[in-house]
Each structure stands twice: as structure tokens, then as C-alpha cells.
Design an enzyme around this catalytic site. Sequence first.
Site, mmCIF file in Angstrom:
data_model
loop_
_atom_site.group_PDB
_atom_site.id
_atom_site.type_symbol
_atom_site.label_atom_id
_atom_site.label_comp_id
_atom_site.label_asym_id
_atom_site.label_seq_id
_atom_site.Cartn_x
_atom_site.Cartn_y
_atom_site.Cartn_z
ATOM 1 N N HIS A 9 0.860 -1.190 0.000
ATOM 2 C CA HIS A 9 0.000 0.000 0.000
ATOM 3 C C HIS A 9 0.893 1.236 0.000
ATOM 4 O O HIS A 9 1.324 1.713 1.049
ATOM 5 C CB HIS A 9 -0.926 -0.022 1.224
ATOM 6 C CG HIS A 9 -1.967 1.053 1.230
ATOM 7 N ND1 HIS A 9 -3.188 0.916 1.868
ATOM 8 C CD2 HIS A 9 -1.987 2.289 0.665
ATOM 9 C CE1 HIS A 9 -3.891 2.025 1.707
ATOM 10 N NE2 HIS A 9 -3.176 2.891 0.988
ATOM 11 N N HIS A 11 1.422 4.846 -2.405
ATOM 12 C CA HIS A 11 1.101 5.736 -3.533
ATOM 13 C C HIS A 11 2.399 6.395 -3.966
ATOM 14 O O HIS A 11 3.014 7.127 -3.182
ATOM 15 C CB HIS A 11 0.088 6.796 -3.099
ATOM 16 C CG HIS A 11 -1.187 6.219 -2.555
ATOM 17 N ND1 HIS A 11 -2.304 6.032 -3.321
ATOM 18 C CD2 HIS A 11 -1.506 5.755 -1.313
ATOM 19 C CE1 HIS A 11 -3.270 5.501 -2.588
ATOM 20 N NE2 HIS A 11 -2.809 5.315 -1.359
ATOM 21 N N HIS A 189 -9.346 0.940 -1.749
ATOM 22 C CA HIS A 189 -9.386 1.536 -0.422
ATOM 23 C C HIS A 189 -10.824 1.419 0.095
ATOM 24 O O HIS A 189 -11.774 1.752 -0.633
ATOM 25 C CB HIS A 189 -9.030 3.019 -0.472
ATOM 26 C CG HIS A 189 -7.565 3.308 -0.660
ATOM 27 N ND1 HIS A 189 -6.821 2.763 -1.659
ATOM 28 C CD2 HIS A 189 -6.726 4.119 0.051
ATOM 29 C CE1 HIS A 189 -5.564 3.224 -1.560
ATOM 30 N NE2 HIS A 189 -5.487 4.043 -0.531
ATOM 31 N N GLU A 192 -11.256 3.285 5.478
ATOM 32 C CA GLU A 192 -10.234 4.171 6.045
ATOM 33 C C GLU A 192 -10.987 5.238 6.835
ATOM 34 O O GLU A 192 -10.963 5.244 8.061
ATOM 35 C CB GLU A 192 -9.385 4.805 4.934
ATOM 36 C CG GLU A 192 -8.305 5.756 5.451
ATOM 37 C CD GLU A 192 -7.552 6.495 4.334
ATOM 38 O OE1 GLU A 192 -8.061 6.590 3.209
ATOM 39 O OE2 GLU A 192 -6.437 7.011 4.633
ATOM 40 N N ASP A 270 1.661 3.891 2.864
ATOM 41 C CA ASP A 270 0.654 4.773 2.244
ATOM 42 C C ASP A 270 1.305 5.929 1.477
ATOM 43 O O ASP A 270 1.501 5.825 0.274
ATOM 44 C CB ASP A 270 -0.328 5.285 3.315
ATOM 45 C CG ASP A 270 -1.729 5.560 2.763
ATOM 46 O OD1 ASP A 270 -1.964 5.309 1.570
ATOM 47 O OD2 ASP A 270 -2.591 6.026 3.543
ATOM 48 N N ASP A 271 1.633 7.019 2.175
ATOM 49 C CA ASP A 271 2.255 8.201 1.550
ATOM 50 C C ASP A 271 3.419 8.639 2.431
ATOM 51 O O ASP A 271 3.333 9.628 3.164
ATOM 52 C CB ASP A 271 1.220 9.325 1.428
ATOM 53 C CG ASP A 271 0.029 8.908 0.582
ATOM 54 O OD1 ASP A 271 0.136 8.955 -0.651
ATOM 55 O OD2 ASP A 271 -0.993 8.516 1.166
#
Length: 334
Positions: A9, A11, A189, A192, A270-271
Amino acid sequence: MPLPKAELHLHIEGTLEPELAFALAARNGITLPWTDTEALREAYRFQDLQSFLDLYYELMAVLRTEQDFADLADAYLARAAAQGVRHAEIFFDPQAHLARGVDMATVVEGLWRALGTSRERHGVSTRLILCFLRDESAASALDTLRLAEPFLDRITGVGLDSAEVGHPPAAFREVYEAAAALGLRRVAHAGEEGPPEYITEALDVLGIERVDHGLRCVEDPELVARLVRDRVPLTLCPLSNVRLRTVDTLADHPLPAMLDAGLMCTVNSDDPAYFGGYAGDNFDAVQATLGLTGERLRELARNSFLASFLEDDEELRASYLAEVEAYEFGAAVS
Ligand code: HPA
Ligand code: ZN
């Protein structure tokens, strides 16, 4: 040596560190609205998912050429490798680039410059997952899939991201059916910020094989029982949840209870440029704050390879799993 793991996961646009953002802005003759990297980092105080997304989409303006995407991905892969990532399944958001006049070929070919040489350069195998923006229309998602068709040898699956609440998965049934017909794997997703019903809907209507986040499943015991029974992997992102205020503090994160319940959890970043850490940082944080034992950390690493889309290379998966089983934790981990 860090624990070997797969990142499921991630991005790629969320790996844009302030230093690289300013370097790319200079290279492309773009003036950013922040004076320097420190001022930009000051803006990384998020109230929720949307306040993050606003900055995430704004900073993408610096990504214009194939080389920009190659440099972005190569920087991520180097950092990931240093934290024990052996395999990365990487999301990208083509609609966010198409809207700025950057075409699909620039994005995919640029990313591929880095991904195609990642095993030799960084010892990291990779897969690419095209995400549709759920706050755009289903028709736009279908157009995006059509634009990606010439590049399907480089794309393993599709996902669904961006603002979740008010954008339930069912609207994307047709594009997910089309993706499946093209042989693409399916994730989304769900849960969340959105309710557990979105997770159920993504499983039932979109046919997803993994749930990205899935955190809010804990509010629905029947859904938890289903996810446990069917061994549906969840790609949790603990530091993201803290930064986007999905949980109050890391100490409140339900990861230990989710593992105790038998859910197939994985830990991801994630980020990472925005949320304070890469995959290894997330592992370190849950170990330090949630007191996970070495065997729990090994379970998370094992799950990451079991949940990865390595069906086309089971030998590679088996070699990664063997590395996980052979790993010896240092004295700091009980
Ligand atoms: N959630 C939803 N969409 C996203 C995220 C996220 O954490 N990061 C980038 N797009
Ligand atoms: Zn995400």
C-alpha cells in the site's frame, strides 16, 4: 539487517519528499507557493484525509516528464530497499496527471524506467497498480482504463483511492468488471474514513482481493468473521492513520486486536513523504508503541508476501518467505 517485507500500500506520488519537489520544480521552471522545504513541511499538519489530499494533488504539479516519474520512483525504491522492502506493489493516480496535461505514456513509461531496473539496482521486485479516483466519475475511470490498455504488460491491477466518504464503491462496478476481463487484479481503499459497509460493498460488488486500509472493519463483527474466514488481506498503514486522525494516537491503533482476531493484516506506509515514515519506520513504530513481539512482526512480514500478487513467480515468493522464516531478531525485540 531489517526484516524482509513486501510493501502493498504505497502511492508513488505520496513518496515525493520536499527536497525532490523543489528540485523538480526548479528543473521544470515551476514556482511553488512555499519559500523552502521547511515551509512546505510546516504544511504537513492534516485534519483528515481531504486536507492531505488537497496538498498531495497540489504538489504533483512538479511531475511533468518521464524523467520526473523515473526519479520519483527510483528515490522511493532506494529508501524502501534500505528498510528491508524486497517487493513493492505500487499505486499510481493517472487521472491526477491527465487532468494536468501529462499523458498516460509519460507516467507509465517514466515509472517503468525505475521499476524495470529495480531488481538489479535495488534488489526490489515490483508490480504497478493503477488507481481510479473515487471522487471522479465512473465514466472517467472507464476512459482511464481504456487509455491504460496499451500499457497492460506493465500493470498488474487496479485500485480505488482519493476521498472516500460519500463515494461508495458500487459506482465502479463496470470498470472493475472490465479490469477483471483484461486479467487485472483488483483492490480498493475501503474503511479508512468510510464505514464498514464500504468494505462489504467493495468485496461483493467490485470483487476485490485485498482491502486497502480496512481499519473500520472492527466496527462490524460479522464482517470481521468473513474477512478472517476468507483470509482477505488488509493493507494497514498505522502512521498514516495517526497523521490523518483516523486513530487518536498510535497507542490506540487496533492492529494488535486485529491480529488477535485472526485478521490477515499487513503493515504499509501509504504516503511516506507526508506521514512520517517508510515501511520499516511503520514496523518500528508498531513494535515500539504497540509492543508487538518478534513472532507478530514475522507474521506481518509473512502476510505481506502471502498477500502480494506474485502468482506469476511463486519461486520468488517462496524465496522471500524463506528469508522471513530465517530472520533473526536482535535483542531489542522480544
Ligand atoms: N487514502 C485515499 N486516497 C489516497 C491516499 C489515502 O491515504 N493517499 C493517496 N491517495
Ligand atoms: Zn492509500
